[in-house]
Design a protein around this motif. Structure first.
Motif, PDB file in Angstrom:
ATOM      1  N   ASN A 236       0.824  -1.217   0.000  1.00  0.00           N
ATOM      2  CA  ASN A 236       0.000   0.000   0.000  1.00  0.00           C
ATOM      3  C   ASN A 236       0.861   1.271   0.000  1.00  0.00           C
ATOM      4  O   ASN A 236       0.840   2.061   0.948  1.00  0.00           O
ATOM      5  CB  ASN A 236      -0.937   0.013   1.210  1.00  0.00           C
ATOM      6  CG  ASN A 236      -1.890  -1.166   1.205  1.00  0.00           C
ATOM      7  OD1 ASN A 236      -2.370  -1.588   0.153  1.00  0.00           O
ATOM      8  ND2 ASN A 236      -2.160  -1.714   2.384  1.00  0.00           N
ATOM      9  N   PRO A 237       1.621   1.502  -1.066  1.00  0.00           N
ATOM     10  CA  PRO A 237       2.593   2.609  -1.064  1.00  0.00           C
ATOM     11  C   PRO A 237       2.032   3.968  -1.464  1.00  0.00           C
ATOM     12  O   PRO A 237       2.784   4.943  -1.525  1.00  0.00           O
ATOM     13  CB  PRO A 237       3.614   2.139  -2.103  1.00  0.00           C
ATOM     14  CG  PRO A 237       2.787   1.397  -3.102  1.00  0.00           C
ATOM     15  CD  PRO A 237       1.692   0.717  -2.309  1.00  0.00           C
ATOM     16  N   GLN A 238       0.735   4.069  -1.736  1.00  0.00           N
ATOM     17  CA  GLN A 238       0.196   5.297  -2.301  1.00  0.00           C
ATOM     18  C   GLN A 238       0.387   6.498  -1.382  1.00  0.00           C
ATOM     19  O   GLN A 238       0.392   6.388  -0.164  1.00  0.00           O
ATOM     20  CB  GLN A 238      -1.304   5.146  -2.640  1.00  0.00           C
ATOM     21  CG  GLN A 238      -2.206   4.930  -1.457  1.00  0.00           C
ATOM     22  CD  GLN A 238      -2.341   3.468  -1.103  1.00  0.00           C
ATOM     23  OE1 GLN A 238      -1.669   2.615  -1.686  1.00  0.00           O
ATOM     24  NE2 GLN A 238      -3.199   3.172  -0.157  1.00  0.00           N
ATOM     25  N   MET A 239       0.538   7.672  -2.015  1.00  0.00           N
ATOM     26  CA  MET A 239       0.706   8.954  -1.323  1.00  0.00           C
ATOM     27  C   MET A 239       1.816   8.884  -0.279  1.00  0.00           C
ATOM     28  O   MET A 239       1.621   9.183   0.889  1.00  0.00           O
ATOM     29  CB  MET A 239      -0.621   9.396  -0.690  1.00  0.00           C
ATOM     30  CG  MET A 239      -1.759   9.570  -1.671  1.00  0.00           C
ATOM     31  SD  MET A 239      -1.342  10.666  -3.064  1.00  0.00           S
ATOM     32  CE  MET A 239      -1.124  12.220  -2.202  1.00  0.00           C
ATOM     33  N   ASN A 240       2.974   8.469  -0.726  1.00  0.00           N
ATOM     34  CA  ASN A 240       4.091   8.277   0.201  1.00  0.00           C
ATOM     35  C   ASN A 240       5.403   8.542  -0.524  1.00  0.00           C
ATOM     36  O   ASN A 240       5.482   8.445  -1.757  1.00  0.00           O
ATOM     37  CB  ASN A 240       4.085   6.846   0.753  1.00  0.00           C
ATOM     38  CG  ASN A 240       4.708   6.744   2.136  1.00  0.00           C
ATOM     39  OD1 ASN A 240       5.441   7.630   2.561  1.00  0.00           O
ATOM     40  ND2 ASN A 240       4.411   5.665   2.831  1.00  0.00           N
ATOM     41  N   ARG A 241       6.405   8.912   0.256  1.00  0.00           N
ATOM     42  CA  ARG A 241       7.767   8.986  -0.252  1.00  0.00           C
ATOM     43  C   ARG A 241       8.653   8.181   0.683  1.00  0.00           C
ATOM     44  O   ARG A 241       8.725   8.469   1.883  1.00  0.00           O
ATOM     45  CB  ARG A 241       8.270  10.424  -0.347  1.00  0.00           C
ATOM     46  CG  ARG A 241       9.734  10.482  -0.857  1.00  0.00           C
ATOM     47  CD  ARG A 241      10.145  11.864  -1.272  1.00  0.00           C
ATOM     48  NE  ARG A 241      10.085  12.804  -0.156  1.00  0.00           N
ATOM     49  CZ  ARG A 241      10.293  14.110  -0.274  1.00  0.00           C
ATOM     50  NH1 ARG A 241      10.550  14.625  -1.457  1.00  0.00           N
ATOM     51  NH2 ARG A 241      10.210  14.895   0.777  1.00  0.00           N
ATOM     52  N   ILE A 242       9.298   7.183   0.133  1.00  0.00           N
ATOM     53  CA  ILE A 242      10.178   6.304   0.902  1.00  0.00           C
ATOM     54  C   ILE A 242      11.594   6.559   0.419  1.00  0.00           C
ATOM     55  O   ILE A 242      11.876   6.445  -0.783  1.00  0.00           O
ATOM     56  CB  ILE A 242       9.801   4.830   0.698  1.00  0.00           C
ATOM     57  CG1 ILE A 242       8.327   4.605   1.054  1.00  0.00           C
ATOM     58  CG2 ILE A 242      10.686   3.925   1.525  1.00  0.00           C
ATOM     59  CD1 ILE A 242       7.589   3.768   0.062  1.00  0.00           C
ATOM     60  N   THR A 243      12.477   6.934   1.327  1.00  0.00           N
ATOM     61  CA  THR A 243      13.862   7.231   0.970  1.00  0.00           C
ATOM     62  C   THR A 243      14.775   6.197   1.598  1.00  0.00           C
ATOM     63  O   THR A 243      14.827   6.054   2.818  1.00  0.00           O
ATOM     64  CB  THR A 243      14.270   8.640   1.431  1.00  0.00           C
ATOM     65  OG1 THR A 243      13.355   9.598   0.895  1.00  0.00           O
ATOM     66  CG2 THR A 243      15.676   8.976   0.954  1.00  0.00           C
ATOM     67  N   LEU A 244      15.482   5.469   0.754  1.00  0.00           N
ATOM     68  CA  LEU A 244      16.481   4.490   1.207  1.00  0.00           C
ATOM     69  C   LEU A 244      17.804   5.230   1.336  1.00  0.00           C
ATOM     70  O   LEU A 244      18.535   5.404   0.367  1.00  0.00           O
ATOM     71  CB  LEU A 244      16.586   3.341   0.210  1.00  0.00           C
ATOM     72  CG  LEU A 244      15.392   2.396   0.181  1.00  0.00           C
ATOM     73  CD1 LEU A 244      15.117   1.913  -1.234  1.00  0.00           C
ATOM     74  CD2 LEU A 244      15.632   1.210   1.100  1.00  0.00           C
ATOM     75  N   ARG A 245      18.083   5.706   2.554  1.00  0.00           N
ATOM     76  CA  ARG A 245      19.291   6.497   2.794  1.00  0.00           C
ATOM     77  C   ARG A 245      20.558   5.665   2.642  1.00  0.00           C
ATOM     78  O   ARG A 245      21.628   6.184   2.298  1.00  0.00           O
ATOM     79  CB  ARG A 245      19.239   7.089   4.201  1.00  0.00           C
ATOM     80  CG  ARG A 245      18.150   8.111   4.415  1.00  0.00           C
ATOM     81  CD  ARG A 245      18.509   9.418   3.760  1.00  0.00           C
ATOM     82  NE  ARG A 245      17.416  10.375   3.859  1.00  0.00           N
ATOM     83  CZ  ARG A 245      17.398  11.531   3.211  1.00  0.00           C
ATOM     84  NH1 ARG A 245      18.408  11.855   2.417  1.00  0.00           N
ATOM     85  NH2 ARG A 245      16.383  12.350   3.339  1.00  0.00           N
TER      86      ARG A 245
END
Length: 257
Positions: A236-245
């Motif tokens: 359920n990734p909608q409306m999201n920002r995922i940052t793999l630092r």
């Protein structure tokens, strides 16, 4: 012979050049057109190398340093890797929109079944004091009408050399999420016609996350290991920002009982 910019001659030449162009800019409104045309041409010739120098200097002097391969390794680690995506700048920094099976760099492939162009994957610069990796990967999702979104990371073949069931494969990641999202990590090891898969869930309440894949109970044929890849799957990734630092992988033997 290169002139040291911090030396006496270097500083003198810089002051003269700076004074010349400061004076030219101050008097441009009243300068003769022939002189102004020549100055414009010279300024344009200077602009490109100055912009290139500034860009390279900003990149090299920013923290952490480009190419850094510094990260914690468990005791007994016999193979470790931080992908190039997190170590060095890519010629093409992003996919917007990111279509299914698009690649970012040589190692990362995007998979999803969203019919709309609402997914973007970009390489961004890490600049925080506690960042160890020079770069990060940002996944931005807006409206998402699909059923799955994943990133497939190809692992170098060196990890397969001497791979045994007694080995643990550790995935360490630093994750920033704008909104809570569950992330699954799946290890895939191809051996002959078969593929072994081990699934782990990354903690959804931690920035620093770990997944340890244990091959002890797998049906791995140690003599026929061909390749390895890891899938990162977002629920359920909608409306999201995922940052793999950061992301790194280590291989080490299980402690003997």
């Amino acid at each position: 012979m290169a002139i040291n910019p911090d030396g006496m001659i270097g500083r003198l030449l810089h002051r003269r050049a700076l004074a010349r162009w400061t004076d030219a800019a101050r008097n441009a409104q009243d300068a003769e057109l022939a002189a102004l045309r020549a100055q414009r041409q010279q300024a344009r010739q200077l602009r490109t190398p100055l912009q290139e120098l500034t860009y390279v200097a900003d990149t090299r002097l920013a923290l952490p340093r480009i190419g850094s391969n510094t990260f914690a390794r468990p005791a007994g680690t016999d193979w470790a890797w931080r992908p190039q995506l997190w170590r060095g700048a890519l010629p093409d920094r992003g996919l917007a929109p990111a279509r299914s099976k698009d690649k970012l760099g040589h190692d990362l492939t995007v998979f999803h079944d969203c019919p709309m162009g609402e997914v973007a994957v970009r390489q961004v610069r890490n600049t925080r004091d506690d960042d160890l990796a020079p770069f990060a990967i940002s996944v931005e999702v807006f409206s998402f009408a699909g059923s799955f979104l994943s990133l497939a990371l190809d692992v170098p073949k060196g990890v397969c050399d001497g791979l045994r069931k007694r080995h643990l494969i550790r995935l360490a990641a630093t994750l920033d999420r704008e909104a809570p999202v569950k992330v699954f990590a799946r290890l895939n090891v191809k051996h002959g016609p078969n593929t072994e898969q081990v699934l782990e869930t990354l903690p959804d309440d931690q920035v620093e996350t770990l997944a340890e894949f244990d091959l002890a109970h797998s049906q791995l044929n140690e003599k026929r290991v061909e390749r390895m890849w890891i899938d990162l799957m977002f629920e359920n990734p909608q409306m999201n920002r995922i940052t793999l630092r950061d992301l790194n992988i280590c291989r080490y033997p299980r402690a003997e009982m």
